[in-house]
Design a protein around this motif. Structure first.
Motif, PDB file in Angstrom:
ATOM      1  N   PHE A   2       0.841  -1.186   0.000  1.00 50.58           N
ATOM      2  CA  PHE A   2       0.000   0.000   0.000  1.00 50.58           C
ATOM      3  C   PHE A   2       0.880   1.242   0.000  1.00 50.58           C
ATOM      4  N   PRO A   3       0.607   2.185  -0.887  1.00 50.47           N
ATOM      5  CA  PRO A   3       1.399   3.420  -0.864  1.00 50.47           C
ATOM      6  C   PRO A   3       1.020   4.257   0.355  1.00 50.47           C
ATOM      7  N   PRO A   4       1.915   5.112   0.824  1.00 56.60           N
ATOM      8  CA  PRO A   4       1.560   5.980   1.945  1.00 56.60           C
ATOM      9  C   PRO A   4       0.462   6.959   1.526  1.00 56.60           C
ATOM     10  N   PRO A   5      -0.311   7.470   2.472  1.00 52.99           N
ATOM     11  CA  PRO A   5      -1.412   8.377   2.126  1.00 52.99           C
ATOM     12  C   PRO A   5      -0.974   9.605   1.336  1.00 52.99           C
ATOM     13  N   GLU A   6       0.257  10.037   1.523  1.00 53.17           N
ATOM     14  CA  GLU A   6       0.726  11.239   0.824  1.00 53.17           C
ATOM     15  C   GLU A   6       0.778  11.055  -0.692  1.00 53.17           C
ATOM     16  N   GLU A   7       0.814   9.815  -1.151  1.00 53.48           N
ATOM     17  CA  GLU A   7       0.809   9.562  -2.586  1.00 53.48           C
ATOM     18  C   GLU A   7      -0.533   9.935  -3.218  1.00 53.48           C
ATOM     19  N   ARG A   8      -1.549  10.120  -2.417  1.00 51.56           N
ATOM     20  CA  ARG A   8      -2.871  10.508  -2.924  1.00 51.56           C
ATOM     21  C   ARG A   8      -2.969  12.005  -3.189  1.00 51.56           C
ATOM     22  N   LEU A   9      -1.958  12.769  -2.807  1.00 46.14           N
ATOM     23  CA  LEU A   9      -2.040  14.224  -2.878  1.00 46.14           C
ATOM     24  C   LEU A   9      -1.564  14.822  -4.199  1.00 46.14           C
ATOM     25  N   TYR A  10      -1.140  13.995  -5.145  1.00 46.28           N
ATOM     26  CA  TYR A  10      -0.646  14.540  -6.406  1.00 46.28           C
ATOM     27  C   TYR A  10      -1.716  15.345  -7.141  1.00 46.28           C
ATOM     28  N   GLY A  11      -2.951  14.893  -7.121  1.00 41.12           N
ATOM     29  CA  GLY A  11      -4.029  15.643  -7.763  1.00 41.12           C
ATOM     30  C   GLY A  11      -4.231  17.007  -7.130  1.00 41.12           C
ATOM     31  N   ALA A  12      -4.145  17.070  -5.810  1.00 39.76           N
ATOM     32  CA  ALA A  12      -4.286  18.348  -5.115  1.00 39.76           C
ATOM     33  C   ALA A  12      -3.104  19.263  -5.404  1.00 39.76           C
ATOM     34  N   MET A  13      -1.932  18.673  -5.637  1.00 43.99           N
ATOM     35  CA  MET A  13      -0.761  19.488  -5.968  1.00 43.99           C
ATOM     36  C   MET A  13      -0.899  20.134  -7.346  1.00 43.99           C
ATOM     37  N   ILE A  14      -1.674  19.528  -8.207  1.00 43.41           N
ATOM     38  CA  ILE A  14      -1.964  20.143  -9.508  1.00 43.41           C
ATOM     39  C   ILE A  14      -3.140  21.105  -9.377  1.00 43.41           C
ATOM     40  N   LEU A  59     -10.030  13.714   0.062  1.00 47.51           N
ATOM     41  CA  LEU A  59     -10.896  12.666   0.599  1.00 47.51           C
ATOM     42  C   LEU A  59     -10.192  11.314   0.605  1.00 47.51           C
ATOM     43  N   SER A  60      -9.482  11.003  -0.455  1.00 50.36           N
ATOM     44  CA  SER A  60      -8.744   9.733  -0.458  1.00 50.36           C
ATOM     45  C   SER A  60      -7.589   9.773   0.538  1.00 50.36           C
ATOM     46  N   TYR A  61      -7.016  10.943   0.764  1.00 51.60           N
ATOM     47  CA  TYR A  61      -5.972  11.087   1.786  1.00 51.60           C
ATOM     48  C   TYR A  61      -6.563  10.805   3.179  1.00 51.60           C
ATOM     49  N   LEU A  62      -7.773  11.305   3.429  1.00 51.30           N
ATOM     50  CA  LEU A  62      -8.421  11.037   4.714  1.00 51.30           C
ATOM     51  C   LEU A  62      -8.671   9.547   4.918  1.00 51.30           C
ATOM     52  N   VAL A  63      -9.126   8.861   3.864  1.00 49.69           N
ATOM     53  CA  VAL A  63      -9.381   7.422   3.977  1.00 49.69           C
ATOM     54  C   VAL A  63      -8.092   6.679   4.297  1.00 49.69           C
ATOM     55  N   ASP A  64      -7.031   6.983   3.576  1.00 50.87           N
ATOM     56  CA  ASP A  64      -5.772   6.272   3.793  1.00 50.87           C
ATOM     57  C   ASP A  64      -5.118   6.638   5.114  1.00 50.87           C
ATOM     58  N   THR A  65      -5.370   7.821   5.610  1.00 56.32           N
ATOM     59  CA  THR A  65      -4.755   8.242   6.866  1.00 56.32           C
ATOM     60  C   THR A  65      -5.464   7.625   8.063  1.00 56.32           C
ATOM     61  N   TYR A  66      -6.785   7.626   8.067  1.00 55.31           N
ATOM     62  CA  TYR A  66      -7.523   7.224   9.257  1.00 55.31           C
ATOM     63  C   TYR A  66      -8.157   5.844   9.187  1.00 55.31           C
ATOM     64  N   PHE A 120       1.185  20.473  -0.576  1.00 49.45           N
ATOM     65  CA  PHE A 120       2.632  20.293  -0.563  1.00 49.45           C
ATOM     66  C   PHE A 120       3.148  20.126   0.870  1.00 49.45           C
ATOM     67  N   LEU A 121       2.547  20.885   1.797  1.00 45.36           N
ATOM     68  CA  LEU A 121       2.940  20.763   3.207  1.00 45.36           C
ATOM     69  C   LEU A 121       2.518  19.412   3.775  1.00 45.36           C
ATOM     70  N   PHE A 122       1.303  18.963   3.419  1.00 43.35           N
ATOM     71  CA  PHE A 122       0.868  17.641   3.879  1.00 43.35           C
ATOM     72  C   PHE A 122       1.734  16.544   3.270  1.00 43.35           C
ATOM     73  N   TYR A 123       2.178  16.732   2.039  1.00 45.32           N
ATOM     74  CA  TYR A 123       3.042  15.737   1.408  1.00 45.32           C
ATOM     75  C   TYR A 123       4.382  15.649   2.146  1.00 45.32           C
ATOM     76  N   LYS A 124       4.909  16.798   2.529  1.00 45.78           N
ATOM     77  CA  LYS A 124       6.220  16.810   3.184  1.00 45.78           C
ATOM     78  C   LYS A 124       6.133  16.430   4.661  1.00 45.78           C
ATOM     79  N   PHE A 125       5.162  17.000   5.377  1.00 51.18           N
ATOM     80  CA  PHE A 125       5.102  16.805   6.821  1.00 51.18           C
ATOM     81  C   PHE A 125       4.023  15.822   7.262  1.00 51.18           C
ATOM     82  N   GLY A 126       3.313  15.208   6.317  1.00 54.09           N
ATOM     83  CA  GLY A 126       2.240  14.274   6.643  1.00 54.09           C
ATOM     84  C   GLY A 126       2.670  13.108   7.508  1.00 54.09           C
ATOM     85  N   VAL A 140       0.334   1.536   8.964  1.00 48.48           N
ATOM     86  CA  VAL A 140       0.248   2.341   7.762  1.00 48.48           C
ATOM     87  C   VAL A 140       1.111   3.581   7.878  1.00 48.48           C
ATOM     88  N   SER A 141       1.170   4.186   9.065  1.00 52.35           N
ATOM     89  CA  SER A 141       1.905   5.432   9.180  1.00 52.35           C
ATOM     90  C   SER A 141       3.402   5.232   9.265  1.00 52.35           C
TER      91      SER A 141
END
Length: 177
Positions: A2-14, A59-66, A120-126, A140-141
């Motif tokens: 499973f990829p870490p939740p931060e991998e879900r943030l690429y769409g938000a980075m765009i 939303l997908s970041y929330l699912v993978d995080t929690y 970008f901050l969540f990707y780095k400090f998530g 997972v974390s």
């Protein structure tokens, strides 16, 4: 795996910079009659795409995080989103009438610019934020930040973690502050 939740943030980075771009584009082309109507109408394309990208990514970041707490995270997200959605009609008409289209959209663009670094901050400090959360599962974390020998020590399909969970020690030991 499973990829870490931060991998879900690429769409938000765009999407985050695209929202800023679209808001300024709409604001500074929508006010003037000398500009053809299609130009500000085309500005809604990056705005709509960015809203969809940011919304789905977080939303997908929330699912993978929690994981098992994701329903609670979704409900908190929905309450805040609905509250903001209910509040905006109370002042947007007056804001656009008093400021004009260009400055009202500029104000929205500056709010988007203020929030644009968040993916970008969540990707780095998530990972650091999740490691301090008592609702983010340990496996997972932390699994993705282990060295290769440590990952092998976890065991196939998490059997050691399941055994530890059955014995009641399923949470990571976290440093107390």
């Amino acid at each position: 795996g499973f990829p870490p939740p931060e991998e879900r943030l690429y769409g938000a980075m765009i999407g985050a910079p695209a929202l800023v771009f679209g808001a300024f584009w709409l604001g500074w082309t929508g006010q003037y009659p000398s500009i053809h109507w299609i130009v500000p109408a085309l500005a809604t394309v990056p705005i709509g795409a960015s809203i969809a990208l940011v919304f789905n990514a977080f939303l997908s970041y929330l699912v993978d995080t929690y994981l098992q707490y994701s329903a609670s995270a979704f409900s908190a997200n929905t309450i805040i989103r609905s509250s903001v959605g209910a509040a905006f009609p109370l002042f947007t008409v007056q804001m656009f009438e008093r400021l004009g289209i260009n400055w009202a959209c500029t104000l929205i663009g500056f709010c988007a610019l203020l929030l644009a670094p968040s993916p970008f901050l969540f990707y780095k400090f998530g990972p650091a934020i999740r490691s301090r959360s008592k609702f983010s599962p340990c496996l997972v974390s932390s699994f993705f930040f282990l060295t290769e020998p440590q990952r092998a020590d976890v065991g196939s399909a998490g059997s050691r973690h399941r055994e530890r969970d059955r014995r009641g020690g399923g949470r990571c030991r976290r440093k107390s502050r």
